[in-house]
Write a protein that holds these residues in place. Structure first.
Motif, mmCIF file in Angstrom:
data_model
loop_
_atom_site.group_PDB
_atom_site.id
_atom_site.type_symbol
_atom_site.label_atom_id
_atom_site.label_comp_id
_atom_site.label_asym_id
_atom_site.label_seq_id
_atom_site.Cartn_x
_atom_site.Cartn_y
_atom_site.Cartn_z
ATOM 1 N N SER A 224 0.874 -1.174 0.000
ATOM 2 C CA SER A 224 0.000 0.000 0.000
ATOM 3 C C SER A 224 0.909 1.221 0.000
ATOM 4 O O SER A 224 1.720 1.407 0.905
ATOM 5 N N PHE A 225 0.769 2.019 -1.043
ATOM 6 C CA PHE A 225 1.731 3.094 -1.297
ATOM 7 C C PHE A 225 1.030 4.439 -1.410
ATOM 8 O O PHE A 225 0.026 4.565 -2.113
ATOM 9 N N THR A 226 1.570 5.445 -0.755
ATOM 10 C CA THR A 226 1.155 6.835 -1.006
ATOM 11 C C THR A 226 2.408 7.639 -1.286
ATOM 12 O O THR A 226 3.356 7.602 -0.480
ATOM 13 N N GLY A 227 2.437 8.340 -2.405
ATOM 14 C CA GLY A 227 3.621 9.135 -2.723
ATOM 15 C C GLY A 227 3.603 9.586 -4.172
ATOM 16 O O GLY A 227 2.535 9.760 -4.772
ATOM 17 N N GLU A 249 -1.857 5.549 -4.062
ATOM 18 C CA GLU A 249 -2.490 6.859 -3.910
ATOM 19 C C GLU A 249 -1.413 7.871 -4.291
ATOM 20 O O GLU A 249 -0.391 7.968 -3.610
ATOM 21 N N MET A 250 -1.621 8.563 -5.411
ATOM 22 C CA MET A 250 -0.527 9.411 -5.917
ATOM 23 C C MET A 250 -0.988 10.865 -6.087
ATOM 24 O O MET A 250 -1.599 11.408 -5.206
ATOM 25 N N GLY A 251 -0.635 11.441 -7.200
ATOM 26 C CA GLY A 251 -0.767 12.889 -7.332
ATOM 27 C C GLY A 251 -2.178 13.413 -7.513
ATOM 28 O O GLY A 251 -3.143 12.676 -7.679
ATOM 29 N N GLY A 252 -2.239 14.728 -7.479
ATOM 30 C CA GLY A 252 -3.487 15.422 -7.757
ATOM 31 C C GLY A 252 -3.198 16.737 -8.458
ATOM 32 O O GLY A 252 -2.061 17.233 -8.445
ATOM 33 N N LYS A 253 -4.199 17.265 -9.125
ATOM 34 C CA LYS A 253 -4.096 18.620 -9.701
ATOM 35 C C LYS A 253 -5.465 19.232 -9.457
ATOM 36 O O LYS A 253 -6.225 19.515 -10.395
ATOM 37 N N ASN A 254 -5.760 19.380 -8.174
ATOM 38 C CA ASN A 254 -7.131 19.652 -7.757
ATOM 39 C C ASN A 254 -7.549 21.090 -8.058
ATOM 40 O O ASN A 254 -6.746 22.009 -7.958
#
Ligand code: UN1
Length: 495
Positions: A224-227, A249-254
């Motif tokens: 389980s990875f976030t980065g 769970e990675m990037g966003g451009k919210n």
């Protein structure tokens, strides 16, 4: 300070077999050192995997309500340590103290929520096609889980991953970011004190190589990875080839949409908090503001006026509103994106550089930065910057805003400010994101709701809430035939 900290493996604090080390520094004042940590080797990982594997058979049999009680104890200890942990966090990764308290609170909330799951963990019963037959589904543990966590939520994110993993009967190996090892150590000390049995919770320090070794260990069942997207892609590729479970769970451009009928002040406050909270270093941070043309100029002007007034200071300083970036690479990255934005023709309206005050030169501070006159195809409108940089774009209509908002490869968080309930509901339906806020900023998810994104933000999983349990458990379907004879599904009609 010279003593290298130890990994936590099989219930013991154990020196790493590698000689390589790294130092955790205060990003607000790089002369302040938190400690030296090991660059753990593949053989450290191997020991941790063996310990986790060894603890698995017993741990699986501990009834979930009893596991929940351990989490309740962890919650109480986190509560007791909240202030000291928050101060350590601010010192180690820079976010301002009240946000650091919020980070610890998120872990406390997660412990409470997950402890309650110990008395639910519901499966389903259903009907059978056949007369004397009973069917149900139950959750079972996946096995040994490698948890790779970032520095921006150094207590909350390890809690999102480890608590549900443990409750579902898995054992875990946490590999925290190199930028927040001291927080991870305190977190694991708290779990140790709470009484999790030896081998159920393991901690291995190190950087990208240690993470890669964890991903590649043949006896790990789940990552389980976030980065970052780059590291996530590598984990996914490896897990795909090895058929390991993998959640990313990675990037966003919210983006936040501000319609012309919005409560102007509320939308402005939301934009400032979403863009500059945590120095823009959240995967949920607002990095695009799509503002209706009727109010665009006034909104931009006010935003800039307020952004300039934000108090940029070390996070432990009273009144600090925005702390430093986490490290030199982040400072370099954000600086580079400002150059990219300018060379693409965007207008830099404020910020774009390090503050000049000499006290702030000791750390990785950066001014709140606003770009206007942007185009959706610009790199600063497409790529995740992960810093206090927001692009403000004028939109003609709601439809235009939706098209621009959806026009990136990411899909984590989104927001719309409007008083028109029909518009709000259309946004809920049409925005391509895992999270949509109405009249709230893009940041601030709560732990009992599914957290994650669509498109290239993730790979289809959701953390937190009940959905998070799906990452860390697998369904077993159970059929119980009480007819005393061979009943054939699909062949006997049962009527
Ligand atoms: C992250 O930035 O990776 O919703 C997590 C939020 C926080 C979590 C952010 N509760 O902004």
């Amino acid at each position: 300070m010279n003593k290298t900290r130890r990994n936590f493996i099989g219930g013991r604090w154990k020196a790493s077999s590698s000689r390589g080390t790294y130092i955790s520094r205060n990003p607000a004042d790089t002369s302040d050192i938190l400690g030296r940590f090991p660059e753990s080797s593949p053989s450290d990982i191997d020991l941790a995997v063996r310990a986790a594997r060894g603890a698995l058979p017993d741990w699986k049999l501990v009834p979930p309500p009893a596991k929940g009680l351990l989490l309740m104890r962890a919650a109480a200890l986190l509560e007791r340590e909240k202030e000291s942990l928050a101060r350590l966090m601010t010192r180690e990764m820079g976010k301002v103290l009240k946000e650091a308290r919020g980070d610890v609170q998120e872990a406390i909330d997660m412990a409470h929520y997950t402890a309650g799951e110990g008395r639910r963990l519901f499966g389903k019963t259903s009907t059978s096609e056949l007369r004397h037959k009973f069917v149900m589904s139950v959750r079972r543990a996946v096995g040994v889980c490698g948890l790779i966590t970032p520095w921006n939520f150094p207590v909350a994110i390890p809690s999102w991953k480890s608590f549900p993993a443990l409750l579902c009967g898995n054992t875990v190996i946490l590999k925290p970011s190199e930028d927040s090892p001291a927080c991870a150590q305190r977190f694991v000390e708290i779990l140790e004190e709470a009484g999790f049995p030896a081998g159920t919770v393991n901690l291995v320090f190190g950087g990208a190589q240690t993470g890669a070794a964890l991903v590649r260990h043949p006896d790990i069942d789940l990552i389980s990875f976030t980065g970052s997207s780059e590291a996530g892609r590598d984990a996914a590729a490896h897990c795909g080839a090895a058929l390991k479970r993998c959640s990313l769970e990675m990037g966003g451009k919210n983006a936040q949409i501000v319609m012309d009928d919005a409560d102007f002040e509320l939308a402005l406050e939301g934009a400032l908090w979403g863009a500059f909270g945590t120095t823009g270093q959240r995967c949920t941070a607002t990095s695009r503001l799509l503002v209706h043309q009727k109010i665009h100029d006034r909104f931009l002007q006010e935003l800039v006026r307020r952004a300039r007034r934000l108090k940029v200071a070390p996070g432990l300083r009273a009144g600090a509103e925005m702390g430093p970036l986490v490290n030199a690479q982040q400072l370099e990255r954000v600086t580079r994106y400002v150059q990219i934005g300018r060379s693409e023709g965007a207008r830099l309206v404020c910020g774009g550089r390090r503050p000049s005050a000499s006290a702030l030169r000791k750390g990785f501070f950066f001014e709140p930065t606003v770009f206007s006159d942007v185009h959706p195809s610009m790199r600063i409108m497409q790529e995740e910057i992960f810093g206090p940089v927001v692009c403000v774009m004028k939109v003609r209509s709601f439809e235009h805003a939706v098209t621009v908002l959806n026009g990136t490869r990411y899909g984590l968080s989104s927001s719309i400010y409007t008083r028109d309930v029909n518009r709000a509901m259309e946004a809920v339906r049409d925005l391509e994101a895992g999270i949509t806020y109405v009249n709230g900023p893009t940041i601030g998810a709560e732990v009992h709701m599914p957290f994650g994104g669509i498109k290239q933000t993730g790979n289809g999983h959701r953390e937190a809430g009940e959905a998070g349990l799906d990452i860390f458990s697998e369904w077993k379907s159970v059929y119980i035939d009480f007819s005393g004879r061979l009943q054939k599904a699909q062949i006997d009609t049962g009527s």
